[in-house]
Motif scaffolding. Structure first.
Motif, PDB file in Angstrom:
ATOM      1  N   CYS A 105      -5.806  -3.206   4.212  1.00  0.00           N
ATOM      2  CA  CYS A 105      -5.783  -1.821   5.004  1.00  0.00           C
ATOM      3  C   CYS A 105      -6.986  -1.090   4.781  1.00  0.00           C
ATOM      4  N   CYS A 123       1.035  -1.247  -0.024  1.00  0.00           N
ATOM      5  CA  CYS A 123      -0.106  -0.060   0.177  1.00  0.00           C
ATOM      6  C   CYS A 123       1.022   1.279   0.026  1.00  0.00           C
ATOM      7  N   THR A 173       0.256   4.110   0.733  1.00  0.00           N
ATOM      8  CA  THR A 173       0.014   5.003   1.973  1.00  0.00           C
ATOM      9  C   THR A 173       0.679   4.631   3.202  1.00  0.00           C
TER      10      THR A 173
HETATM   11 ZN    ZN Z   1      -2.867   1.025   3.287  1.00  0.00          ZN
END
Ligand code: ZN
Ligand code: ZN
Length: 185
Positions: free
Chosen positions: A163, A151, A153
């Motif tokens: 997530c 991910c 982020t």
């Molecule tokens: Zn994430």
């Protein structure tokens, strides 16, 4: 193993070598997880350039096999790949060591530009093999075609966990939303 010119002046050298993985450093590109096995032949090859100038080139040809570990381009998980490569290389003495070799008539032409140079007493086989392995490394490897990657982020491995990060809003979608908001007024 150092292949010396002095040896080759006596006779061509047939070699069969196994280098431990630790002897070949691939830097940040990956690492070897198996020894490098190679068989081949080294021989001198004289280049006559007139005016009595003779260059002692080394021709090195053979094959190598090893196994390399590289990080998956998406999730960084280590991925192993077999490496098999045939090589046929020509090494010239370094221009500084062969004196006259700097004369214009010996400028490398385009076709010859892949010729390498050796300095000193000869060629270090481990160094030659390292270059050949680097040339054979894939640009990127994936642990699987369907690897979901990390991910961007939170860095979670999306193959193993989900997530709750918001999907980043697509810029084009944002413009459309603005337009819709205007029409509603
Ligand atoms: Zn994430
Ligand atoms: Zn992956």
């Amino acid at each position: 193993m150092l292949i010396t010119i002095r040896e080759l002046e006596l006779e061509p050298l047939d070699f069969e070598e196994e280098l431990p993985a630790a002897a070949v450093d691939l830097g940040s590109d990956g690492r070897l997880v198996a020894p490098v096995k190679t068989t081949g032949r080294a021989e001198l090859f004289e280049e006559h350039h007139g005016k009595g100038l003779v260059l002692q080139d080394v021709r090195l040809h053979g094959k190598l096999a090893t196994r390399v570990e590289m990080p998956c381009a998406r999730c960084l998980k280590p991925v192993e790949r077999d490496i098999h490569r045939d090589y046929d290389l020509l090494y010239r003495p370094e221009p500084s060591l062969s004196g006259k070799a700097k004369s214009p008539e010996l400028e490398l032409s385009g076709a010859e530009s892949e010729i390498s140079f050796y300095g000193g007493e000869g060629l270090e086989l481990a160094e030659v093999l390292r270059e050949q392995i680097l040339l054979d490394l894939p640009l990127r490897v994936l642990c699987g075609e369907d690897c979901k990657g990390l991910c961007p982020t939170c860095g979670v491995d999306r193959n193993r966990e989900t997530c709750t990060c918001e999907k980043p809003v697509d810029a084009r979608w944002a413009t459309l939303q603005e337009l819709q908001a205007k029409f509603k007024k």
